[in-house]
Design a protein around this motif. Structure first.
Motif, short mmCIF file in Angstrom:
data_model
loop_
_atom_site.label_atom_id
_atom_site.label_comp_id
_atom_site.label_asym_id
_atom_site.label_seq_id
_atom_site.Cartn_x
_atom_site.Cartn_y
_atom_site.Cartn_z
N LEU A 32 -60.65 -34.29 36.01
CA LEU A 32 -60.91 -34.49 34.61
C LEU A 32 -59.52 -34.16 33.90
N ILE A 33 -58.71 -33.05 34.36
CA ILE A 33 -57.52 -32.82 33.83
C ILE A 33 -56.43 -34.11 33.95
N ARG A 34 -56.52 -34.42 35.28
CA ARG A 34 -55.43 -35.63 35.35
C ARG A 34 -55.81 -36.85 34.58
N GLY A 35 -57.27 -37.26 34.41
CA GLY A 35 -57.58 -38.32 33.40
C GLY A 35 -57.12 -37.93 31.96
N LEU A 36 -57.23 -36.61 31.54
CA LEU A 36 -56.90 -36.29 30.25
C LEU A 36 -55.37 -36.48 29.91
N HIS A 37 -54.67 -36.01 31.08
CA HIS A 37 -53.22 -36.22 31.07
C HIS A 37 -52.88 -37.52 30.66
N GLU A 38 -53.40 -38.35 31.63
CA GLU A 38 -52.89 -40.01 31.27
C GLU A 38 -53.34 -40.49 29.81
N LYS A 39 -54.59 -39.84 29.29
CA LYS A 39 -55.10 -40.30 28.02
C LYS A 39 -54.12 -39.81 26.96
N ASP A 45 -54.13 -36.76 20.86
CA ASP A 45 -54.96 -36.79 19.84
C ASP A 45 -55.42 -35.36 19.89
N ASP A 46 -55.96 -34.82 18.78
CA ASP A 46 -56.45 -33.38 18.52
C ASP A 46 -57.81 -33.16 19.49
N SER A 47 -58.64 -34.33 19.41
CA SER A 47 -59.71 -33.82 20.43
C SER A 47 -59.19 -33.61 21.87
N ILE A 48 -58.31 -34.20 22.48
CA ILE A 48 -57.77 -34.17 23.67
C ILE A 48 -57.20 -32.69 23.86
N ARG A 49 -56.28 -32.34 22.79
CA ARG A 49 -56.00 -31.10 22.60
C ARG A 49 -56.92 -29.78 22.88
N MET A 50 -57.91 -29.85 21.94
CA MET A 50 -59.27 -29.18 22.00
C MET A 50 -59.75 -29.10 23.53
N GLN A 51 -60.04 -30.38 24.22
CA GLN A 51 -60.53 -30.22 25.44
C GLN A 51 -59.37 -29.59 26.51
N ILE A 52 -57.98 -29.69 26.43
CA ILE A 52 -57.15 -29.16 27.14
C ILE A 52 -57.12 -27.59 27.17
N ASP A 53 -57.15 -27.00 25.89
CA ASP A 53 -57.53 -25.83 25.79
C ASP A 53 -58.63 -25.13 26.43
N ASN A 54 -59.60 -26.03 26.23
CA ASN A 54 -60.92 -25.69 26.88
C ASN A 54 -60.87 -25.34 28.23
N LEU A 55 -60.27 -26.44 28.86
CA LEU A 55 -60.09 -26.66 30.36
C LEU A 55 -59.52 -25.57 30.88
N ARG A 56 -58.35 -25.12 30.26
CA ARG A 56 -57.26 -24.13 30.61
C ARG A 56 -58.13 -22.77 30.87
N LEU A 57 -58.84 -22.48 29.94
CA LEU A 57 -59.76 -21.25 29.91
C LEU A 57 -60.93 -21.47 30.95
N LEU A 120 -68.28 -30.61 26.14
CA LEU A 120 -69.13 -32.10 26.21
C LEU A 120 -69.42 -32.14 24.55
N GLU A 121 -69.76 -31.30 23.77
CA GLU A 121 -69.96 -31.29 22.49
C GLU A 121 -68.63 -31.80 21.77
N VAL A 122 -67.57 -31.83 22.23
CA VAL A 122 -66.41 -32.26 21.72
C VAL A 122 -66.43 -33.72 22.04
N GLU A 123 -66.86 -34.04 23.12
CA GLU A 123 -66.83 -35.80 23.54
C GLU A 123 -67.83 -36.17 22.51
N LEU A 124 -69.02 -35.73 22.65
CA LEU A 124 -70.17 -36.16 21.82
C LEU A 124 -69.83 -36.49 20.38
N SER A 125 -69.14 -35.48 19.90
CA SER A 125 -68.72 -35.64 18.36
C SER A 125 -67.85 -36.80 18.04
N ASP A 126 -66.85 -36.91 19.19
CA ASP A 126 -65.83 -38.11 18.80
C ASP A 126 -66.64 -39.42 18.90
#
Length: 135
Positions: A32-39, A45-57, A120-126
């Motif tokens: 997932l991180i590799r895919g987000l990196h590419e995106k 995008d702010d939503s990707i940034r939020m996901q990155i923070d979430n994945l780091r934790l 997943l909530e972030v993805e759904l809200s997008d």
């Protein structure tokens, strides 16, 4: 209470299954991180940034879960050795600490699951925003 050598041995199968589950989580997150990196490279995008923070934790939690589970397994091995050496009291302490470690690892796992649900909530809200714009 008499502790037999088979009791701490039961943790071996439990820890093995947990380690497989934790490793699978880690591997899916790595993908997932590799895919987000590419995106993110294409469209920061702010939503990707939020996901990155979430994945780091989540990665930190999974790392801690794995380390604590491994320590718990090591403590079980030491417990078995102490039982073999007829050191019941000390063996009980090692087994108890190993069980405590396993409990902590499972609690971290539950925390990580709740965090992944937020991602997943972030993805759904997008997706909901896109759907609402089309209406």
């Amino acid at each position: 209470m008499e502790l037999s050598i088979g009791t701490p041995a039961l943790l071996f199968s439990t820890v093995s299954l947990l380690m497989i589950a934790f490793t699978n989580r880690f591997m899916s997150m790595a993908s997932l991180i590799r895919g987000l990196h590419e995106k993110f490279q294409k469209n920061p995008d702010d939503s990707i940034r939020m996901q990155i923070d979430n994945l780091r934790l989540r990665m930190k939690l999974i790392q801690r879960m794995q380390i604590i589970a491994i320590i718990s397994l090591i403590l079980s091995v030491v417990c078995m050795f102490l039982l073999f050496m007829n050191q019941q009291l000390i063996a009980r302490w090692f087994f108890g600490i190993g069980l405590l470690g396993m409990s902590i690892s499972l609690a971290l796992s539950a925390w990580e699951i709740t965090i992944s649900t937020k991602a997943l909530e972030v993805e759904l809200s997008d997706m909901e925003e896109i759907i609402n714009k089309r209406k």
